[in-house]
Design an enzyme around this catalytic site. Structure first.
Site, PDB file in Angstrom:
ATOM      1  N   SER A 136       0.856  -1.179   0.000  1.00  0.00           N
ATOM      2  CA  SER A 136       0.000   0.000   0.000  1.00  0.00           C
ATOM      3  C   SER A 136       0.899   1.238   0.000  1.00  0.00           C
ATOM      4  O   SER A 136       1.740   1.396   0.885  1.00  0.00           O
ATOM      5  CB  SER A 136      -0.890  -0.040   1.257  1.00  0.00           C
ATOM      6  OG  SER A 136      -1.662   1.128   1.365  1.00  0.00           O
ATOM      7  N   LYS A 162      -1.254  -0.890  -4.193  1.00  0.00           N
ATOM      8  CA  LYS A 162      -2.466  -0.130  -3.858  1.00  0.00           C
ATOM      9  C   LYS A 162      -2.055   1.311  -3.625  1.00  0.00           C
ATOM     10  O   LYS A 162      -1.236   1.589  -2.747  1.00  0.00           O
ATOM     11  CB  LYS A 162      -3.102  -0.739  -2.598  1.00  0.00           C
ATOM     12  CG  LYS A 162      -4.322  -0.009  -2.083  1.00  0.00           C
ATOM     13  CD  LYS A 162      -4.986  -0.804  -0.965  1.00  0.00           C
ATOM     14  CE  LYS A 162      -4.950  -0.050   0.353  1.00  0.00           C
ATOM     15  NZ  LYS A 162      -5.645  -0.770   1.444  1.00  0.00           N
ATOM     16  N   LEU A 163      -2.613   2.220  -4.426  1.00  0.00           N
ATOM     17  CA  LEU A 163      -2.295   3.642  -4.257  1.00  0.00           C
ATOM     18  C   LEU A 163      -3.352   4.289  -3.389  1.00  0.00           C
ATOM     19  O   LEU A 163      -4.554   4.108  -3.604  1.00  0.00           O
ATOM     20  CB  LEU A 163      -2.293   4.364  -5.609  1.00  0.00           C
ATOM     21  CG  LEU A 163      -1.377   3.846  -6.720  1.00  0.00           C
ATOM     22  CD1 LEU A 163      -1.507   4.762  -7.945  1.00  0.00           C
ATOM     23  CD2 LEU A 163       0.064   3.785  -6.243  1.00  0.00           C
ATOM     24  N   LYS A 164      -2.918   5.070  -2.433  1.00  0.00           N
ATOM     25  CA  LYS A 164      -3.864   5.872  -1.670  1.00  0.00           C
ATOM     26  C   LYS A 164      -4.261   7.050  -2.555  1.00  0.00           C
ATOM     27  O   LYS A 164      -3.388   7.704  -3.146  1.00  0.00           O
ATOM     28  CB  LYS A 164      -3.200   6.366  -0.378  1.00  0.00           C
ATOM     29  CG  LYS A 164      -2.985   5.250   0.636  1.00  0.00           C
ATOM     30  CD  LYS A 164      -4.313   4.746   1.163  1.00  0.00           C
ATOM     31  CE  LYS A 164      -4.125   3.768   2.311  1.00  0.00           C
ATOM     32  NZ  LYS A 164      -5.426   3.309   2.857  1.00  0.00           N
ATOM     33  N   ASP A 189      -7.239   3.118  -2.980  1.00  0.00           N
ATOM     34  CA  ASP A 189      -7.986   3.168  -1.716  1.00  0.00           C
ATOM     35  C   ASP A 189      -8.152   4.635  -1.325  1.00  0.00           C
ATOM     36  O   ASP A 189      -7.161   5.357  -1.175  1.00  0.00           O
ATOM     37  CB  ASP A 189      -7.203   2.415  -0.625  1.00  0.00           C
ATOM     38  CG  ASP A 189      -7.946   2.363   0.708  1.00  0.00           C
ATOM     39  OD1 ASP A 189      -9.064   2.902   0.810  1.00  0.00           O
ATOM     40  OD2 ASP A 189      -7.387   1.772   1.667  1.00  0.00           O
ATOM     41  N   ASN A 191     -10.206   5.743   1.398  1.00  0.00           N
ATOM     42  CA  ASN A 191     -10.585   5.955   2.800  1.00  0.00           C
ATOM     43  C   ASN A 191     -11.703   6.985   2.953  1.00  0.00           C
ATOM     44  O   ASN A 191     -11.583   7.948   3.722  1.00  0.00           O
ATOM     45  CB  ASN A 191      -9.369   6.359   3.641  1.00  0.00           C
ATOM     46  CG  ASN A 191      -8.387   5.212   3.809  1.00  0.00           C
ATOM     47  OD1 ASN A 191      -7.307   5.216   3.198  1.00  0.00           O
ATOM     48  ND2 ASN A 191      -8.743   4.208   4.578  1.00  0.00           N
ATOM     49  N   GLU A 215     -11.169   0.853  -3.502  1.00  0.00           N
ATOM     50  CA  GLU A 215     -11.523   0.576  -2.099  1.00  0.00           C
ATOM     51  C   GLU A 215     -12.112   1.807  -1.422  1.00  0.00           C
ATOM     52  O   GLU A 215     -11.533   2.895  -1.483  1.00  0.00           O
ATOM     53  CB  GLU A 215     -10.242   0.118  -1.378  1.00  0.00           C
ATOM     54  CG  GLU A 215     -10.418  -0.228   0.102  1.00  0.00           C
ATOM     55  CD  GLU A 215      -9.125  -0.835   0.687  1.00  0.00           C
ATOM     56  OE1 GLU A 215      -8.285  -1.331  -0.096  1.00  0.00           O
ATOM     57  OE2 GLU A 215      -8.970  -0.780   1.918  1.00  0.00           O
ATOM     58  N   ASP A 240     -13.988  -1.463   3.072  1.00  0.00           N
ATOM     59  CA  ASP A 240     -13.104  -1.587   4.239  1.00  0.00           C
ATOM     60  C   ASP A 240     -13.899  -1.043   5.434  1.00  0.00           C
ATOM     61  O   ASP A 240     -14.608  -1.792   6.128  1.00  0.00           O
ATOM     62  CB  ASP A 240     -11.803  -0.803   3.954  1.00  0.00           C
ATOM     63  CG  ASP A 240     -10.817  -0.754   5.120  1.00  0.00           C
ATOM     64  OD1 ASP A 240     -11.179  -1.152   6.227  1.00  0.00           O
ATOM     65  OD2 ASP A 240      -9.670  -0.286   4.933  1.00  0.00           O
ATOM     66  N   LYS A 264      -9.948  -6.695   8.178  1.00  0.00           N
ATOM     67  CA  LYS A 264      -8.936  -6.353   9.179  1.00  0.00           C
ATOM     68  C   LYS A 264      -9.486  -6.853  10.505  1.00  0.00           C
ATOM     69  O   LYS A 264     -10.521  -6.356  10.960  1.00  0.00           O
ATOM     70  CB  LYS A 264      -8.746  -4.837   9.254  1.00  0.00           C
ATOM     71  CG  LYS A 264      -8.114  -4.225   8.011  1.00  0.00           C
ATOM     72  CD  LYS A 264      -8.105  -2.716   8.098  1.00  0.00           C
ATOM     73  CE  LYS A 264      -7.501  -2.098   6.857  1.00  0.00           C
ATOM     74  NZ  LYS A 264      -7.727  -0.640   6.795  1.00  0.00           N
ATOM     75  N   GLY A 292      -4.339  -4.228   6.198  1.00  0.00           N
ATOM     76  CA  GLY A 292      -3.302  -3.927   7.178  1.00  0.00           C
ATOM     77  C   GLY A 292      -3.514  -2.556   7.780  1.00  0.00           C
ATOM     78  O   GLY A 292      -4.250  -1.728   7.238  1.00  0.00           O
TER      79      GLY A 292
HETATM   80  O1  OSB Z   1      -7.349   1.826   4.625  1.00  0.00           O
HETATM   81  O2  OSB Z   1      -6.242   0.064   4.304  1.00  0.00           O
HETATM   82  C1  OSB Z   1      -6.341   1.160   4.854  1.00  0.00           C
HETATM   83  C2  OSB Z   1      -3.194   1.963   6.882  1.00  0.00           C
HETATM   84  C3  OSB Z   1      -3.743   2.626   7.939  1.00  0.00           C
HETATM   85  C4  OSB Z   1      -5.101   2.845   7.975  1.00  0.00           C
HETATM   86  C5  OSB Z   1      -5.912   2.394   6.936  1.00  0.00           C
HETATM   87  C6  OSB Z   1      -5.368   1.685   5.868  1.00  0.00           C
HETATM   88  C7  OSB Z   1      -3.977   1.496   5.833  1.00  0.00           C
HETATM   89  C8  OSB Z   1      -3.269   0.849   4.731  1.00  0.00           C
HETATM   90  C9  OSB Z   1      -1.919   0.231   5.042  1.00  0.00           C
HETATM   91  O3  OSB Z   1      -3.644   0.843   3.583  1.00  0.00           O
HETATM   92  C10 OSB Z   1      -1.846  -1.213   4.753  1.00  0.00           C
HETATM   93  C11 OSB Z   1      -0.610  -1.826   5.375  1.00  0.00           C
HETATM   94  O4  OSB Z   1      -0.575  -2.025   6.610  1.00  0.00           O
HETATM   95  O5  OSB Z   1       0.325  -2.094   4.631  1.00  0.00           O
HETATM   96 MG    MG Z   2      -8.605   0.750   3.282  1.00  0.00          MG
END
Ligand code: OSB
Ligand code: MG
Length: 376
Positions: A136, A162-164, A189, A191, A215, A240, A264, A292
């Site tokens: 990620s 996975k790109l934020k 992703d 969020n 995501e 998520d 998770k 994660g």
């Molecule tokens: O949305 O998946 C998420 C990290 C912190 C909070 C939310 C997310 C994440 C990650 C990191 O995407 C995933 C990793 O632990 O490698």
């Molecule tokens: Mg996520």
């Protein structure tokens, strides 16, 4: 299992690089580490995924500490428990706080497996010896920096990235990464960062640049917007934050708002629920994968054990230890192996133990809990 005492440590560990998402930047991770001491002489270990601030969800380090201190640990120390799920039943009348409940439940799973001299993976019903993982990648300062960063991870051996993303950091970085790496398995992703009016725009750039999975673009309760995005899609819509328990998953499945499930254990209250959710998703032909939360090796070991179950079929967000921290707090850091995989530990329980020196260095607070009235 009779727990004689519990130790709750608060650690602070610097990340190898800041991790930026649509909800903020994390430079150092604050986390709670729970160690249970059983009458058997075995220990149970787990880490809590609650962060310093309540940005990903409503929980934070301090709410989790309060929940553990005020309710969960006193209950655990008061009387014996046969299985981790029995404990969940006992604390089931307490609403919410899944991250706090999860750390207690997961430490119990480790203790339970160690007492049975079996690995946690085996105990949960896992079959795989290695699990496929991706990486990620946080929001970067510029598009060229991102392309470089992704290139570094590909060189390390990761095969799925996975790109934020967030409004203003989406189409352009996604296009650039796709141009540079035409065959890459590319996920994004957000969020929850998008307004529901962005359905059309997201669908356009995601299909245009071959994004395999989007995501959580919309807020937790916007099931309908996720369903709309999921209609006639060329990509999967992954949930998520929206899936917090069995009821929210069933609702999303029924409304066709989900085509991939990020599991998770911390978000859903532990490993027992995680396993059940993946099974329910599989029943509706929705693939699951383990997410994660920038865990140390302790949380990573739990995640890898969970990912070894047959219902987890997409590559996990569980990368090698060195992608997160310079120094691991466990004796056997996770390394990336052939085919973008991590090995499932085979020793008893989570299969790893703490490196006391590393824990001592990171420790900011510590407290030991014993049964009330105990003179120990
Ligand atoms: O949305 O998946 C998420 C990290 C912190 C909070 C939310 C997310 C994440 C990650 C990191 O995407 C995933 C990793 O632990 O490698
Ligand atoms: Mg996520």
């Amino acid at each position: 299992m009779q727990v004689l005492s519990a130790q709750l440590d608060e650690l602070e560990l610097p990340l190898v690089e800041p991790f930026e998402t649509s909800f903020g930047v994390e430079k150092r991770r604050r986390l709670l580490l729970l160690t249970l001491h059983g009458r058997s002489g075995e220990e149970g270990l787990a880490e809590c995924v609650a962060a310093r601030d309540p940005l990903y969800s409503s929980e934070a380090v301090e709410t989790a500490r309060w929940m553990l201190h005020r309710y969960l640990l006193p209950d655990l120390l008061r009387r014996e428990v046969a299985t981790p799920s029995e404990f969940l039943g006992r604390v089931g009348t307490l609403r919410g706080h899944p991250m706090a409940k999860a750390v207690a439940e997961m430490a119990l799973w480790d203790l339970y497996a160690r007492e049975h001299r079996r690995s946690l993976a085996e105990m949960l019903g896992g079959r795989k010896r290695r699990v496929e993982v991706g990486v990620s990648v946080g929001i970067q300062g510029s598009v060229p920096t991102l392309v470089q960063r992704v290139g570094d991870y590909l060189e390390d051996g990761y095969r799925r990235v996975k790109l934020k993303v967030r409004p203003g950091w989406d189409e352009e970085p996604v296009r650039a990464v796709r141009r540079a790496y035409p065959d890459l398995r590319l996920w994004v992703d957000a969020n929850q960062a998008y307004p529901t009016s962005a359905v059309g725009a997201i669908a356009r750039w995601a299909s245009r640049y071959g994004v395999e999975q989007v995501e959580q673009p919309f807020a937790e309760h916007e099931v309908e917007a996720h369903a709309l995005l999921n209609r006639g899609r060329t990509f999967r819509v992954c949930l998520d934050e929206s899936v917090v328990d069995r009821a929210s998953l069933d609702d999303a499945l029924e409304r066709r708002a989900i085509s991939s499930l990020n599991v998770k254990p911390g978000r859903v209250g532990g490993l027992t629920v995680s396993r059940e959710l993946a099974q329910a998703a599989a029943g509706a032909r929705v693939p699951a994968w383990v997410g994660g939360m920038l865990e140390t090796g302790v949380g990573r070991a739990h995640g890898v054990a969970l990912a070894s179950l047959p219902n987890f079929t997409l590559p996990a967000d569980l990368s090698a230890s060195r992608r997160y921290y310079l120094t691991e707090i466990i004796d056997r850091p996770f390394d990336l192996g052939a085919g973008s995989t991590l090995a499932v530990p085979r020793g008893p329980g989570i299969g790893v133990t703490l490196v006391d020196r590393a824990v001592a260095k990171a420790r900011r607070r510590s407290r030991i809990f014993r049964p009330s009235g105990s003179r120990l």
